[in-house]
Design a protein around this motif. Sequence first.
Motif, mmCIF file in Angstrom:
data_model
loop_
_atom_site.group_PDB
_atom_site.id
_atom_site.type_symbol
_atom_site.label_atom_id
_atom_site.label_comp_id
_atom_site.label_asym_id
_atom_site.label_seq_id
_atom_site.Cartn_x
_atom_site.Cartn_y
_atom_site.Cartn_z
ATOM 1 N N GLN A 226 0.788 -1.229 0.000
ATOM 2 C CA GLN A 226 0.000 0.000 0.000
ATOM 3 C C GLN A 226 0.827 1.290 0.000
ATOM 4 O OE1 GLN A 226 -2.665 -1.234 3.461
ATOM 5 N NE2 GLN A 226 -4.204 -0.584 1.981
ATOM 6 N N HIS A 229 -1.471 3.887 -1.512
ATOM 7 C CA HIS A 229 -2.546 4.251 -0.586
ATOM 8 C C HIS A 229 -2.030 5.151 0.525
ATOM 9 C CE1 HIS A 229 -5.053 3.575 3.033
ATOM 10 N NE2 HIS A 229 -6.070 3.552 2.185
ATOM 11 N N ASP A 255 -10.836 -0.065 1.244
ATOM 12 C CA ASP A 255 -11.063 1.233 0.600
ATOM 13 C C ASP A 255 -11.460 1.146 -0.864
ATOM 14 O OD1 ASP A 255 -10.368 2.617 2.983
ATOM 15 O OD2 ASP A 255 -8.247 2.278 2.529
ATOM 16 N N HIS A 256 -11.804 -0.056 -1.320
ATOM 17 C CA HIS A 256 -12.289 -0.242 -2.696
ATOM 18 C C HIS A 256 -11.271 0.203 -3.746
ATOM 19 C CE1 HIS A 256 -16.131 -1.089 -0.813
ATOM 20 N NE2 HIS A 256 -16.074 0.075 -0.202
#
Length: 293
Positions: A226, A229, A255-256
């Motif tokens: 991530q 992200h 978080d899709h």
Amino acid sequence: MYGKSLCSFALVLMLAACGGGSGSDSLSASAKALKESAQQSASWKPLVPGTSWQWQLDGNTINETILDGVKNPRKMYDVDMEQTDAQTIARLKAKGIYVVCYMEVGGWEKYRNDAGQFPPGVLGNPVDGYEDTERWLDIRQTAILMPIMLARLDRAKAKGCDGVEPDLDDSYAEDTSFPITLEDQLNYNTALINAAHDRGMSMGLKNGPNIATAMAKVADWALNEQCNHDHVCGGYASFIALNKAVFNVEYTRPDHMKLADFCPADNKANFDGILKLSSDTLAALPRSACRFE
């Protein structure tokens, strides 16, 4: 048999004995030591950008066909070292797949076969999210920990692993209950990487975005979770600059996240990005990749 490994162990003890500063001076000194130690051995096969990969650590039977349809000739499969047998690893390697084996180096897991070898004095706070099964290790206590880790590396080598994913190798920044410094972390990581090299295996950096620039000089590739992200991908450019692969995984849950959300950035950075469901599943599927597929 263990001559080079013991030399690597001695190196980390000498570095630790010299003491460590903090801030940029400490990081600079450690980076120099990392670069010098990286040149001690060169018998392992590194991983380069443009390598398609898969990550399955759920404890279930390894899906050996999941990379079969990938046209890219460079492939890596990351599996759990203890839970994956030598026959499975051999079959993957027969397909031309580079097999990386996962092992925790900064935490104690009560379900591992060697869990009883860790004395209470090296066990710290529970690892967040795994309070019932995992605890941080005092990585400063190398006289106790290194023999256990070397034995794990020996088992990885015996099983045919090409490389090692060292999880929890950035514990200096965590609430371990121990006063672990940046210098301690770099020294410990260096000793482990040298020991892997002595056995003909590569070792990467797992996460650790704040030490990525220093670790790029000695680690053979990087695997991060991530970084898009969390907006911490920048340091991994140091690996790419040295022609070392950066494997990035982003997660759909919670978080899709979608491929379109991070693949343009990964492709521009020359990272090898994949999308999986969540960090607490890591099953064979679902899996989607940013490129070469």
